[in-house]
Design a protein around this motif. Structure first.
Motif, mmCIF file in Angstrom:
data_model
loop_
_atom_site.group_PDB
_atom_site.id
_atom_site.type_symbol
_atom_site.label_atom_id
_atom_site.label_comp_id
_atom_site.label_asym_id
_atom_site.label_seq_id
_atom_site.Cartn_x
_atom_site.Cartn_y
_atom_site.Cartn_z
ATOM 1 N N ASP A 1 33.062 42.305 16.977
ATOM 2 C CA ASP A 1 34.273 42.514 16.185
ATOM 3 C C ASP A 1 35.180 43.526 16.878
ATOM 4 O O ASP A 1 34.712 44.446 17.543
ATOM 5 C CB ASP A 1 33.889 43.025 14.797
ATOM 6 N N GLY A 2 36.472 43.346 16.714
ATOM 7 C CA GLY A 2 37.432 44.316 17.209
ATOM 8 C C GLY A 2 37.614 44.346 18.705
ATOM 9 O O GLY A 2 38.236 45.267 19.234
ATOM 10 N N ALA A 3 37.079 43.357 19.410
ATOM 11 C CA ALA A 3 37.136 43.364 20.872
ATOM 12 C C ALA A 3 38.037 42.268 21.426
ATOM 13 O O ALA A 3 37.939 41.919 22.596
ATOM 14 C CB ALA A 3 35.723 43.207 21.444
ATOM 15 N N ALA A 4 38.910 41.716 20.577
ATOM 16 C CA ALA A 4 39.846 40.650 20.990
ATOM 17 C C ALA A 4 39.112 39.414 21.491
ATOM 18 O O ALA A 4 39.627 38.679 22.319
ATOM 19 C CB ALA A 4 40.816 41.178 22.047
ATOM 20 N N ALA A 5 37.897 39.198 20.966
ATOM 21 C CA ALA A 5 37.083 38.072 21.427
ATOM 22 C C ALA A 5 37.147 36.873 20.487
ATOM 23 O O ALA A 5 36.598 35.820 20.802
ATOM 24 C CB ALA A 5 35.630 38.514 21.577
ATOM 25 N N THR A 6 37.816 37.033 19.339
ATOM 26 C CA THR A 6 37.734 35.995 18.310
ATOM 27 C C THR A 6 39.078 35.313 18.040
ATOM 28 O O THR A 6 39.286 34.775 16.961
ATOM 29 C CB THR A 6 37.209 36.588 16.996
ATOM 30 N N ARG A 7 39.952 35.318 19.018
ATOM 31 C CA ARG A 7 41.254 34.675 18.798
ATOM 32 C C ARG A 7 41.089 33.223 18.389
ATOM 33 O O ARG A 7 41.647 32.771 17.381
ATOM 34 C CB ARG A 7 42.109 34.764 20.070
ATOM 35 N N ASP A 8 40.316 32.467 19.156
ATOM 36 C CA ASP A 8 40.153 31.040 18.869
ATOM 37 C C ASP A 8 39.437 30.820 17.542
ATOM 38 O O ASP A 8 39.813 29.941 16.759
ATOM 39 C CB ASP A 8 39.385 30.353 20.000
ATOM 40 N N ALA A 9 38.397 31.618 17.264
ATOM 41 C CA ALA A 9 37.654 31.473 16.012
ATOM 42 C C ALA A 9 38.543 31.802 14.816
ATOM 43 O O ALA A 9 38.477 31.152 13.768
ATOM 44 C CB ALA A 9 36.424 32.375 16.024
ATOM 45 N N THR A 10 39.401 32.806 14.971
ATOM 46 C CA THR A 10 40.308 33.192 13.889
ATOM 47 C C THR A 10 41.336 32.105 13.624
ATOM 48 O O THR A 10 41.611 31.760 12.462
ATOM 49 C CB THR A 10 41.002 34.517 14.236
ATOM 50 N N LEU A 11 41.907 31.557 14.690
ATOM 51 C CA LEU A 11 42.893 30.483 14.524
ATOM 52 C C LEU A 11 42.244 29.241 13.929
ATOM 53 O O LEU A 11 42.848 28.552 13.097
ATOM 54 C CB LEU A 11 43.547 30.169 15.862
ATOM 55 N N SER A 12 41.018 28.958 14.333
ATOM 56 C CA SER A 12 40.316 27.797 13.802
ATOM 57 C C SER A 12 40.068 27.957 12.306
ATOM 58 O O SER A 12 40.246 27.008 11.521
ATOM 59 C CB SER A 12 38.990 27.614 14.543
ATOM 60 N N LEU A 13 39.653 29.159 11.894
ATOM 61 C CA LEU A 13 39.429 29.395 10.472
ATOM 62 C C LEU A 13 40.734 29.303 9.691
ATOM 63 O O LEU A 13 40.780 28.726 8.599
ATOM 64 C CB LEU A 13 38.785 30.766 10.262
ATOM 65 N N ALA A 14 41.801 29.863 10.229
ATOM 66 C CA ALA A 14 43.105 29.788 9.561
ATOM 67 C C ALA A 14 43.555 28.339 9.399
ATOM 68 O O ALA A 14 44.133 27.967 8.373
ATOM 69 C CB ALA A 14 44.146 30.580 10.342
ATOM 70 N N LEU A 15 43.269 27.522 10.397
ATOM 71 C CA LEU A 15 43.612 26.105 10.307
ATOM 72 C C LEU A 15 42.843 25.445 9.163
ATOM 73 O O LEU A 15 43.382 24.612 8.426
ATOM 74 C CB LEU A 15 43.299 25.402 11.625
ATOM 75 N N ALA A 16 41.582 25.837 8.983
ATOM 76 C CA ALA A 16 40.759 25.260 7.914
ATOM 77 C C ALA A 16 41.186 25.750 6.539
ATOM 78 O O ALA A 16 41.044 25.030 5.546
ATOM 79 C CB ALA A 16 39.290 25.609 8.158
ATOM 80 N N LEU A 17 41.731 26.974 6.466
ATOM 81 C CA LEU A 17 42.034 27.579 5.171
ATOM 82 C C LEU A 17 43.510 27.524 4.795
ATOM 83 O O LEU A 17 43.852 27.697 3.620
ATOM 84 C CB LEU A 17 41.594 29.048 5.165
ATOM 85 N N GLY A 18 44.374 27.291 5.762
ATOM 86 C CA GLY A 18 45.811 27.445 5.540
ATOM 87 C C GLY A 18 46.401 26.560 4.466
ATOM 88 O O GLY A 18 47.419 26.902 3.863
ATOM 89 N N ASN A 19 45.787 25.415 4.210
ATOM 90 C CA ASN A 19 46.301 24.511 3.180
ATOM 91 C C ASN A 19 45.503 24.598 1.882
ATOM 92 O O ASN A 19 45.606 23.714 1.026
ATOM 93 C CB ASN A 19 46.274 23.061 3.699
ATOM 94 N N GLY A 20 44.717 25.658 1.738
ATOM 95 C CA GLY A 20 43.918 25.816 0.527
ATOM 96 C C GLY A 20 44.772 26.214 -0.664
ATOM 97 O O GLY A 20 45.952 26.579 -0.518
ATOM 98 N N PRO A 21 44.196 26.190 -1.868
ATOM 99 C CA PRO A 21 44.935 26.528 -3.089
ATOM 100 C C PRO A 21 45.024 28.034 -3.316
ATOM 101 O O PRO A 21 44.759 28.536 -4.408
ATOM 102 C CB PRO A 21 44.109 25.840 -4.182
ATOM 103 N N PHE A 22 45.367 28.758 -2.276
ATOM 104 C CA PHE A 22 45.485 30.212 -2.361
ATOM 105 C C PHE A 22 46.384 30.681 -1.224
ATOM 106 O O PHE A 22 46.665 29.942 -0.280
ATOM 107 C CB PHE A 22 44.107 30.880 -2.258
ATOM 108 N N LEU A 23 46.844 31.900 -1.339
ATOM 109 C CA LEU A 23 47.671 32.515 -0.304
ATOM 110 C C LEU A 23 46.741 33.178 0.708
ATOM 111 O O LEU A 23 45.839 33.922 0.330
ATOM 112 C CB LEU A 23 48.614 33.543 -0.931
ATOM 113 N N LEU A 24 46.970 32.920 1.981
ATOM 114 C CA LEU A 24 46.046 33.355 3.032
ATOM 115 C C LEU A 24 46.638 34.467 3.890
ATOM 116 O O LEU A 24 47.717 34.321 4.459
ATOM 117 C CB LEU A 24 45.694 32.167 3.933
#
Length: 270
Positions: A61-84
């Motif tokens: 965590d915190g080492a700039a290693a999760t850019r792709d994982a973060t974007l992938s999760l945002a893609l999965a959650l971005g259209n959910g029934p909540f504000l992300l």
């Protein structure tokens, strides 16, 4: 309503939650199931936890290693029934233009806000001017995105404290981040009620505090003027702890305690 209009409305709604009578309690998810389960419990806005995302991917965590994982999760959650709102650590780069590109990609998949922190994995704080430049670049690229500017002065020891507030270094940084365009500021580790109340009086934007089981309650934080309360990695760590407790009980031949969703209830989250 067009997609662009819907996106603009979501961003406005998220910002308005920071001005509601009660503070925004923002739980943090680490995958689709955790986010969907929280939304089903009535949370209108959900954040992500960088620790949970990183640990789930086997990355630091915190080492700039999760850019792709973060974007992938945002893609999965971005259209959910909540504000992300997405935890982007330090923006995964020290180049403000690259940080702005991350913000564009997150906004494009439905995120309405990001966290941007000035702490570094080596235990130091990024120069305030550099962090302010990242904030300004994000706001120039995606003006509507809610930027929650986090300073780690308390966690990393740089925020020397005075008798009536959070400390001059903390206030200096938060002032710079506000001037750069931050929509809110976040001071994890700050938990003393008098210091929280004093800091609120110096700010022009909403203050976000990280909830601590040993700190003030949500209503008490609201009374102090806190407008957003994040749970950070707490839910992820509690879930991991519950798993370990459960397997320990089973191995010891003791009955399993606590509540677990059924198979069908988890399937229904998909």
């Amino acid at each position: 309503m067009t997609e662009q209009e819907a996106s603009a409305e979501a961003v406005t709604t998220f910002a308005d939650l920071h001005r509601a009578p009660a503070p925004l309690l923002l739980p943090n998810a680490w995958d689709h199931a955790s986010a969907a389960a929280l939304a089903a419990r009535g949370f209108a806005a959900i954040g992500t936890t960088s620790l949970g995302v990183a640990a789930a991917a086997g990355l630091p965590d915190g080492a700039a290693a999760t850019r792709d994982a973060t974007l992938s999760l945002a893609l999965a959650l971005g259209n959910g029934p909540f504000l992300l709102s997405v935890d982007t650590e330090g923006g995964f780069s020290d180049d403000p233009d690259e940080v702005a590109q991350v913000a564009r990609e997150l906004a494009a998949v439905g995120a309405v806000g990001i966290n941007l922190e000035d702490g570094r994995p080596d235990g130091t704080l990024a120069p305030a001017g550099l962090h302010a430049a990242k904030i300004a670049a994000v706001k120039a690229a995606v003006p509507g995105l809610f930027v929650n500017a986090r300073t780690d002065t308390y966690w990393l020891g740089g925020g020397e404290r005075d008798s009536d507030g959070a400390g001059p270094e903390t206030r200096r940084r938060l002032d710079a981040y506000q001037q750069a365009g931050a929509d809110g500021v976040f001071v994890p580790g700050l938990s003393e009620p008098p210091r929280i109340a004093a800091l609120v009086k110096t700010l022009d934007v909403p203050l976000n505090i990280l909830y601590s089981p040993t700190g003030p309650t949500v209503p008490a934080l609201g009374d102090l003027g806190v407008r957003r309360i994040s749970l950070g990695s707490l839910l992820y760590r509690r879930a991991l702890g519950a798993a370990l407790e459960t397997v320990a009980e089973i191995r010891a031949g003791r009955p399993v305690k606590g509540v677990a969703p059924t198979y069908a209830e988890v399937q229904a989250l998909v």
